[in-house]
Design an enzyme around this catalytic site. Structure first.
Site, PDB file in Angstrom:
ATOM      1  N   SER A  66       0.800  -1.223   0.000  1.00  0.00           N
ATOM      2  CA  SER A  66       0.000   0.000   0.000  1.00  0.00           C
ATOM      3  C   SER A  66       0.838   1.281   0.000  1.00  0.00           C
ATOM      4  O   SER A  66       1.612   1.513  -0.913  1.00  0.00           O
ATOM      5  CB  SER A  66      -0.927  -0.076   1.223  1.00  0.00           C
ATOM      6  OG  SER A  66      -1.799   0.992   1.252  1.00  0.00           O
ATOM      7  N   ASP A 287      -6.435   1.909  -2.943  1.00  0.00           N
ATOM      8  CA  ASP A 287      -7.661   1.591  -2.207  1.00  0.00           C
ATOM      9  C   ASP A 287      -8.061   2.735  -1.282  1.00  0.00           C
ATOM     10  O   ASP A 287      -9.007   2.617  -0.513  1.00  0.00           O
ATOM     11  CB  ASP A 287      -7.563   0.248  -1.452  1.00  0.00           C
ATOM     12  CG  ASP A 287      -6.477   0.237  -0.393  1.00  0.00           C
ATOM     13  OD1 ASP A 287      -5.726   1.216  -0.292  1.00  0.00           O
ATOM     14  OD2 ASP A 287      -6.388  -0.784   0.328  1.00  0.00           O
ATOM     15  N   ASN A 382      -8.008   8.727   6.878  1.00  0.00           N
ATOM     16  CA  ASN A 382      -7.006   8.742   5.810  1.00  0.00           C
ATOM     17  C   ASN A 382      -7.588   8.450   4.423  1.00  0.00           C
ATOM     18  O   ASN A 382      -6.832   8.343   3.455  1.00  0.00           O
ATOM     19  CB  ASN A 382      -5.878   7.766   6.138  1.00  0.00           C
ATOM     20  CG  ASN A 382      -6.377   6.345   6.297  1.00  0.00           C
ATOM     21  OD1 ASN A 382      -7.362   5.956   5.689  1.00  0.00           O
ATOM     22  ND2 ASN A 382      -5.706   5.550   7.112  1.00  0.00           N
ATOM     23  N   GLY A 504      -0.548  -1.195  13.909  1.00  0.00           N
ATOM     24  CA  GLY A 504      -0.604  -2.585  13.451  1.00  0.00           C
ATOM     25  C   GLY A 504       0.236  -2.801  12.207  1.00  0.00           C
ATOM     26  O   GLY A 504       0.375  -3.919  11.732  1.00  0.00           O
TER      27      GLY A 504
HETATM   28  C1  LIG Z   1      -3.730   6.144  11.811  1.00  0.00           C
HETATM   29  C2  LIG Z   1      -3.751   5.440  10.513  1.00  0.00           C
HETATM   30  O1  LIG Z   1      -3.900   6.074   9.476  1.00  0.00           O
HETATM   31  N1  LIG Z   1      -3.607   4.101  10.558  1.00  0.00           N
HETATM   32  C3  LIG Z   1      -3.594   3.278   9.332  1.00  0.00           C
HETATM   33  C4  LIG Z   1      -2.527   2.217   9.410  1.00  0.00           C
HETATM   34  O2  LIG Z   1      -2.806   1.387  10.526  1.00  0.00           O
HETATM   35  P1  LIG Z   1      -1.953   1.355  11.864  1.00  0.00           P
HETATM   36  O3  LIG Z   1      -2.446   0.143  12.603  1.00  0.00           O
HETATM   37  O4  LIG Z   1      -2.284   2.639  12.566  1.00  0.00           O
HETATM   38  O5  LIG Z   1      -0.516   1.306  11.478  1.00  0.00           O
HETATM   39  O6  LIG Z   1      -2.549   1.420   8.225  1.00  0.00           O
HETATM   40  C5  LIG Z   1      -3.779   0.710   8.056  1.00  0.00           C
HETATM   41  C6  LIG Z   1      -3.644  -0.169   6.834  1.00  0.00           C
HETATM   42  O7  LIG Z   1      -3.445   0.564   5.673  1.00  0.00           O
HETATM   43  C7  LIG Z   1      -4.935   1.702   7.942  1.00  0.00           C
HETATM   44  O8  LIG Z   1      -6.132   0.989   7.840  1.00  0.00           O
HETATM   45  C8  LIG Z   1      -4.943   2.606   9.177  1.00  0.00           C
HETATM   46  O9  LIG Z   1      -5.923   3.596   9.057  1.00  0.00           O
HETATM   47 MG   LIG Z   2      -3.779   1.020   0.444  1.00  0.00          MG
END
Ligand SMILES: CC(=O)N[C@H]1[C@@H](OP(=O)(O)O)O[C@H](CO)[C@@H](O)[C@@H]1O
Ligand SMILES: [Mg+2]
EC number: 5.4.2.3
Length: 536
Positions: A66, A287, A382, A504
Site C-alpha cells: 500500500s 484503495d 485517511n 498494526g
Molecule cells: C492512523 C492510521 O492512518 N492508521 C492506518 C494504518 O494502521 P496502523 O495500525 O495505525 O498502522 O494502516 C492501516 C492499513 O493501511 C490503515 O487501515 C490505518 O488507518
Molecule cells: Mg492502500
C-alpha cells in the site's frame, strides 16, 4: 498424505528468512520485502486451506504494501465474498509463518500434513494480483511454491492490479458463467458513472478540472485505461505521479498517505498553480483517496475521509428524504478514533446521522457498517472506506412504485460505489458525482464544518506490544497508570482529545491529539508523547 521430502525441499528453497517473528496485522503481513519469502510461502498454504474449507470457492491474494515505501511489501488474503480474511484465521496464518521461520523441519512437515489432510478431495482456487513493487514477481513465486506444489491449486494470476480490482474478480468469479476479466471492472464502474451523470444532466465538473495524483503506483497504470471511458471526466482530468515503472518513486513525496500525514501538496503540484481545480491523491495500491483544493489565498485545504463520509451522508440522507424512505431505512456512519471531532459532531448534530466508532483497520469498520445499517457509510480519516447497501435497501428501493429522480439515483449508487472494499477510483467517482449533482465547488464542500486542529505523531518505543488499548482503541489498559496521566494532560487543554495505540503496520506507537488551536494540539501531542516514552 504429504510428501515429507517435498515439503523439506520447498521449505529449503522458498523459506529463506529464518528466526524472524511475523504477525498478520491490520492489513495482512507487511515488512521489508527481503524478509517476506517465508510469509508468502505460508500465505500460499493458508489461502489454499481457506479455499478448501469453503468447498473450493476462490480466495484472493493481493501482494502489496500500500502506502509503505517501495522497499516494503506485504500480502493480504481476501474471502470469496470480497471481504478481508475472517479474523479467526489470522492467528493460524501468524502461527504457520512463525513455524516456517523457525526452520524446524519435522514440526513443519507435521503441521503442513495436519493442515493439508483436512481438505482431501477439494481443489483450491486462488485469484492473485500484485501492485507495482519490484519485489512482487519474486514474492509471487514463493506463494506459488506452496500453492501449486503442495496443493495443485487452480490459480488465476491477474498480474498488476489495484487492491480493489483484486477484490472484484475474487467476489464475482462464482456468479459469472465465464472468467472475470479486468475489462469487466472498468465497464461496470464507468457505466455506473455515465448513467448517473446522464440522469442528472451533468455536463461538467463544478470546478475548473480534476487532477489525480497516483502515488507513482499501480493506480497510475489503471486510471489511464479508465478515464477515457467516462463522460465529462475524459476532457477535464489531468493525471500526475503516474510513473509506476520508476520503482523508487512509489509513494515518495506523493500519494494519499503523504498528503494526509503532511497536510501538504504532493510533488507535481505547486501552490502558485492556485486555481479552482479539485485535486485528489490515491495511495500506492489505490484503495484510498483524499481530496484537496487551493483556497483563494492559494493555500492547501484537505478534504479527507471524514469529509467524504460527511458528503456522502449529506447526499444520501437527502435522497432518502426525497424518496420518503428516511424513516424506513437506517443510515449510519462508522468512524475510527482518528476521525476529527468536528466531523463526528457535524454528522450527529447537523445531519442527525448516528455515528459508531470502530477499531482502526477497514475490516473493523466494514463489519460495523454491515451489521448496523441499511446504508453503512465508513471511511477512515485517511480516506479508506466505502458505502455498503443492505439487501433490505435493495428490496425497499427496488420495490418503490414512484420512480422519482431520487429513487433512480439511490438505485444507481450501489453500482457506482464499490460494495466489497474501499476503492480510490470508485470513491473518486462517487464524490465527483455528488459534487456535480449538488453543484458544490470544492470550497463549498469544505465549508460544511471546520476541523479541530490536530496532530498525529509516531513514537518509537522498545516494545510496542506493551501498549494495550480498549474502548475501540481510545483508552489504554497498559502500561499501568499511563491512561490516567493522559487524561490529566487532556483536561488542561480546551476542546481536547488525545489517545495512544500501537500501530498494526509499523513498529511504532501512534499519538493522536486534537484541541482548540494548532498550538494547543501540538503541545498536547508533545506532552502525551513524552508520557509514552517515560512509561517505557
Ligand atoms: C492512523 C492510521 O492512518 N492508521 C492506518 C494504518 O494502521 P496502523 O495500525 O495505525 O498502522 O494502516 C492501516 C492499513 O493501511 C490503515 O487501515 C490505518 O488507518
Ligand atoms: Mg492502500
Amino acid at each position: 498424505m504429504v510428501d515429507g521430502q517435498l515439503v523439506a525441499e520447498l521449505v529449503e528453497k522458498y523459506c529463506t528468512t529464518r528466526g524472524y517473528r511475523y504477525s498478520y496485522g491490520t492489513a495482512g503481513f507487511r515488512d521489508d520485502a527481503s524478509r517476506l519469502d517465508t510469509v508468502m510461502f505460508a500465505t500460499g498454504i493458508i489461502a489454499c486451506l481457506r479455499s478448501i474449507a469453503l468447498d473450493g470457492r476462490p480466495v484472493g491474494v493481493m501482494i502489496t504494501a500500500s502506502h509503505n515505501p517501495a522497499s516494503d511489501n506485504g500480502v493480504k488474503i481476501v474471502e470469496p465474498d470480497g471481504s478481508m480474511l475472517v479474523q479467526s484465521w489470522e492467528s493460524t496464518a501468524t502461527d504457520l509463518a512463525n513455524l516456517l521461520s523457525s526452520g524446524s523441519a519435522e514440526a513443519i512437515r507435521q503441521k503442513i500434513g495436519q493442515l493439508a489432510s483436512s481438505g482431501s478431495g477439494v481443489r483450491p482456487r486462488l485469484v492473485v494480483g500484485r501492485d507495482s513493487r519490484v519485489s512482487g514477481p519474486r514474492l509471487l513465486q514463493c506463494l506459488l511454491g506452496s500453492a501449486s506444489s503442495l496443493f495443485q491449486a487452480q490459480i488465476r494470476d491477474y498480474g498488476l492490479l489495484t487492491t480493489p480490482q483484486l477484490h472484484y474478480p475474487t467476489s464475482r468469479s462464482l456468479s459469472m458463467d465465464r472468467s472475470v476479466e479486468e475489462e469487466d471492472y472498468f465497464v461496470d464502474f464507468s457505466s455506473a458513472w455515465n448513467e448517473i451523470t446522464r440522469l442528472h444532466d451533468v455536463e461538467g465538473l463544478p470546478c475548473a478540472g480534476l487532477v489525480v495524483d497516483c502515488a507513482n503506483g499501480v493506480g497510475g497504470l489503471k486510471i489511464h485505461s479508465f478515464i477515457p471511458r467516462c463522460r465529462v471526466l475524459s476532457g477535464t482530468t489531468t493525471v500526475i505521479n503516474d510513473n509506476c515503472s520508476d520503482a523508487e518513486s512509489l509513494n515518495r513525496g506523493c500519494g494519499a498517505d503523504f498528503v494526509k500525514t503532511n497536510q501538504r501538496l504532493p510533488t507535481g503540484i505547486k501552490e502558485t498553480d492556485g486555481d479552482s481545480r479539485l485535486y485528489c491523491s490515491f495511495d500506492g495500491d489505490a484503495d484510498r483517496v483524499v481530496f484537496y483544493y487551493l483556497n483563494e489565498d492559494s493555500k492547501f485545504q484537505l478534504l479527507d475521509g471524514d469529509r467524504i463520509s460527511a458528503l456522502l451522508a449529506y447526499f444520501i440522507a437527502q435522497l432518502l428524504e426525497q424518496s420518503g424512505l428516511r424513516s424506513v431505512l437506517s443510515m449510519g456512519v462508522v468512524q475510527t478514533a482518528y476521525a476529527n471531532g468536528s466531523s463526528t459532531k457535524y454528522l450527529q448534530n447537523q445531519l442527525n446521522v448516528p455515528v459508531t466508532c470502530a477499531k482502526t483497520g477497514v475490516k473493523h469498520l466494514h463489519h460495523e457498517a454491515v451489521s448496523n445499517y441499511d446504508v453503512g457509510i465508513y471511511f477512515e480519516a485517511n480516506g479508506h472506506g466505502t458505502v455498503i447497501f443492505s439487501d433490505r435497501f435493495h428490496d425497499t428501493v427496488g420495490s418503490q412504485t414512484q420512480d422519482s429522480l431520487a429513487t433512480k439515483t439511490l438505485r444507481l449508487l450501489p453500482q457506482l460505489i464499490n460494495q466489497t472494499v474501499g476503492d480510490a477510483i470508485s470513491d473518486m467517482l462517487a464524490v465527483l458525482a455528488v459534487l456535480s449533482i449538488l453543484k458544490w465547488s470544492p470550497s463549498r464542500w469544505g465549508k460544511e464544518f471546520t476541523d479541530l486542529p490536530n496532530l498525529l505523531n509516531k513514537v518509537i518505543v522498545p516494545d510496542r506490544s506493551k501498549f494495550i488499548a480498549t474502548d475501540q482503541e481510545r483508552r489504554l489498559t497498559s502500561p499501568a497508570g499511563l491512561q490516567e496521566k493522559i487524561d490529566e494532560a487532556v483536561s488542561r487543554f480546551r476542546s481536547a482529545r488525545s489517545f495512544v495505540r500501537a500501530s498494526g503496520t509499523e513498529d511504532a506507537v501512534r499519538v493522536y491529539a486534537e484541541a482548540a488551536t494548532q498550538e494547543e494540539a501540538n503541545e498536547l501531542s508533545a506532552v502525551v508523547s513524552r508520557l509514552v516514552l517515560e512509561s517505557c
